[in-house]
Design an enzyme around this catalytic site. Structure first.
Site, short mmCIF file in Angstrom:
data_model
loop_
_atom_site.label_atom_id
_atom_site.label_comp_id
_atom_site.label_asym_id
_atom_site.label_seq_id
_atom_site.Cartn_x
_atom_site.Cartn_y
_atom_site.Cartn_z
N ASN A 169 0.82 -1.23 0.00
CA ASN A 169 0.00 0.00 0.00
C ASN A 169 0.84 1.27 0.00
O ASN A 169 0.45 2.27 -0.58
CB ASN A 169 -0.99 -0.01 1.18
N GLY A 245 2.40 -5.28 7.68
CA GLY A 245 1.47 -6.08 6.89
C GLY A 245 0.33 -6.59 7.75
O GLY A 245 -0.06 -5.94 8.72
N SER A 246 -0.18 -7.77 7.38
CA SER A 246 -1.38 -8.27 8.04
C SER A 246 -1.05 -8.93 9.38
O SER A 246 0.08 -9.35 9.63
CB SER A 246 -2.06 -9.30 7.13
N GLY A 250 2.01 -11.37 10.36
CA GLY A 250 2.82 -10.92 11.50
C GLY A 250 3.03 -12.04 12.51
O GLY A 250 4.12 -12.19 13.08
N GLU A 267 4.25 -3.84 12.62
CA GLU A 267 3.29 -2.77 12.34
C GLU A 267 2.16 -3.43 11.55
O GLU A 267 2.30 -3.67 10.36
CB GLU A 267 4.00 -1.67 11.55
N CYS A 301 -3.03 1.35 6.76
CA CYS A 301 -3.15 0.66 8.06
C CYS A 301 -3.83 1.58 9.07
O CYS A 301 -4.60 1.12 9.90
CB CYS A 301 -1.81 0.18 8.56
N GLU A 478 8.09 3.01 14.86
CA GLU A 478 8.89 3.51 13.76
C GLU A 478 8.84 5.03 13.79
O GLU A 478 8.12 5.62 14.57
CB GLU A 478 8.34 2.98 12.44
#
Ligand code: NAI
Ligand code: MG
Length: 497
Positions: A169, A245-246, A250, A267, A301, A478
């Site tokens: 994304n 990601g998902s 994760g 994340e 996200c 982050e």
């Protein structure tokens, strides 16, 4: 539009692609084919057509990159004065700006996003390198007051080889926000972009190399999550993983990291609430709701995918959002219309499935709810901007990340209920609050479980603001100076004098 941008857009529109796109992995300063010669296609979501081919990485390619990154840990990057590392990272920022037009057109072709959003992402990536360039020689340790008989201090040491798993994304932004602080901290990098959007991470690695980042310090291996991603995160030669990601992937990544005790930052997804209180500036709220859920076609996200609104302004606010949503025109990202396509055919059908099931449950679909094509070409993977109204807290559409242009509206009667609804999902990424009542705003900011809270401007902030999630949205931060800490190991040294 600058003449250079126009030139790339014209080439992309007339040929469906650009000449000279990267094809190989970027390993040890060179573009290289996969060891087994395998390739994959990448598609343009605005047409659904293949426009480029890239290397399909396997364990052997990951091995080569991790080996190069380990060798480079003992090379000139680690030995360089931090201020000098900073000068190199400033040059990366300049090169990103010098190549902004081409980077943005490639990002639009690969991800589907609108050109103006892609240009914003490129500008953000350059800012990110500037920010961490300036931080290199300010990432200092502490001296610890143990009294006159001791000398005690801490050192920030680079964690080593860092792996970065990047989603589709925000391909360039996510690559930059992981790679820049890792490099600033003195680490080396192996990045694995998503198989849907591999190109701009490869271009970024090449720009880093041109700017003077030594060979082997910044490597990119392309390929699927199953083949390249899984081989990277289980590799004993990496020392830290940043995964975006998902939730399910994760979990797999965390499991793969466990045997090697590899550090990680996760994340993951979100279902972030945007709260509008009765006293809010409704013009401001409407503008922000639109951006929060329809920017990047909702594939964010931290999208404001749940609108939590005070009952007395509910109908007024929703009617205005619906009218604005109906006025958004769909089209190929290069034409920069109101909203671009979803990133893949599979993802389009996942999003559509959520709305179909909601409709079948009797949920009010106030607008949207249909799969579309680009009205100019009849091609591409588009979905109408959609508003689902009056959802119950336990509704699937409230509890799960849809990751598309689907706004889920919930109504509250008092602030206690607003907090309960806001916290009533498995996620805790961000929250937005719109009110003129400062006290209410800060009480809500205190009581909502989220990594970041935005008051009266959704997505407020930038690279200097730490970012990350709570609960199933992940852990670790982050951006900001916190990211430098993520890529550093603190060592305490205590001397008896
Ligand atoms: P995903 O989490 O599977 O993919 C993200 C990245 O992980 C890609 O680079 C992929 O190649 C890699 N990957 C996949 N399996 C891996 C493995 N076993 N080991 C290491 N790397 C692996 O997400 P996907 O399937 O693309 O999207 C599914 C859903 O995930 C979306 O519908 C959305 O809800 C969510 N998502 C959330 C994102 C965020 O920003 N938090 C970004 C992308 C997706
Ligand atoms: Mg693509």
């Amino acid at each position: 539009m600058s003449s250079e941008l126009q030139r790339w857009v014209q080439e992309a529109q007339s040929t469906g692609t650009l000449q000279g796109l990267p094809e190989g992995h970027f390993i040890d300063g060179l573009a290289v084919a996969s060891a087994d010669g395998g390739t994959l296609d990448t598609l343009d979501p605005g047409t659904g057509r293949v426009f480029a081919r890239f290397a399909a990485g396997q364990a052997a390619d990951v091995d080569a990159a991790v080996l190069a990154a380990n060798r480079a840990l003992k090379g000139p990057w680690a030995g360089m004065a931090p201020a000098q590392r900073g000068r190199v990272l400033h040059r990366v920022a300049e090169l990103i700006r010098a190549n902004a037009a081409r980077l943005a057109v490639v990002e639009t072709l690969d991800s589907g996003k609108r050109l103006s959003e892609a240009l914003g992402d490129v500008a953000g990536a350059a800012n990110c390198f500037d920010y961490y360039a300036g931080a290199c020689d300010k990432h200092q340790g502490d001296s610890l007051p143990l009294g006159p008989e001791y000398l005690a201090y801490t050192l920030n040491e680079p964690v080593g080889v860092t792996a970065h798993i990047i989603p589709w994304n925000y391909p360039l932004s996510t690559a930059a926000r992981g790679i820049a602080p890792a490099l600033a901290a003195g680490c080396t990098v192996v990045a694995k972009p998503a198989e849907q959007t591999p190109l701009t991470a490869l271009m970024l690695a090449d720009l880093c190399h041109q700017a003077g980042v030594p060979a082997g310090v910044c490597n990119v291996v392309t390929g699927t999550g199953r083949d390249a991603g899984a081989a990277l995160v289980r590799h004993p030669g990496i020392h830290h993983i940043t995964f975006t990601g998902s939730v399910n992937t994760g979990i797999d990544v965390m499991r793969a990291a466990a045997p090697n005790i590899t550090r990680l930052v996760l994340e993951l997804g979100g279902k972030s609430p945007l709260l509008v209180l009765a006293d809010a500036d409704l013009d401001l709220a409407v503008d922000n709701v639109m951006g929060a859920i329809f920017e990047n076609a909702g594939q964010i996200c931290s999208a404001g995918s749940r609108l939590l609104v005070a009952r007395c302004v509910h109908e007024q606010l929703v009617a205005r959002v619906v009218a604005r949503a109906q006025a958004l025109s769909l089209g190929h990202g290069l034409r920069d219309t109101g909203m671009g396509p979803l990133n893949s055919h599979a993802h389009l059908h996942k999003v559509a499935g959520y709305v179909e099931r909601a409709r079948a449950r009797g949920v009010a679909v106030r607008t949207g709810g249909c799969v579309r094509a680009d009205p100019q070409t009849g091609l591409g993977w588009f979905y109408e901007p959609t508003v689902l109204d009056g959802l119950a807290p336990s509704d699937e559409a409230v509890q799960e990340e849809i990751f598309g242009p689907v706004l889920c509206v919930q109504v509250f009667d008092d602030l206690g209920e607003a907090v309960a609804l806001a916290n009533g999902t498995p996620f805790g990424l961000v929250a937005g609050i719109f009110t003129r009542d400062l006290s209410a705003a800060h009480r809500l900011a205190r009581d909502i479980d989220a990594g970041q809270v935005y008051l009266n401007e959704y997505f407020a902030g930038g690279i200097s603001v730490p970012f990350g999630g709570n609960k199933r949205s992940g852990f670790g931060r982050e951006k900001g100076l916190e990211a430098l800490r993520s890529y550093s190991k603190s060592k305490s040294v205590v001397a008896r004098l």
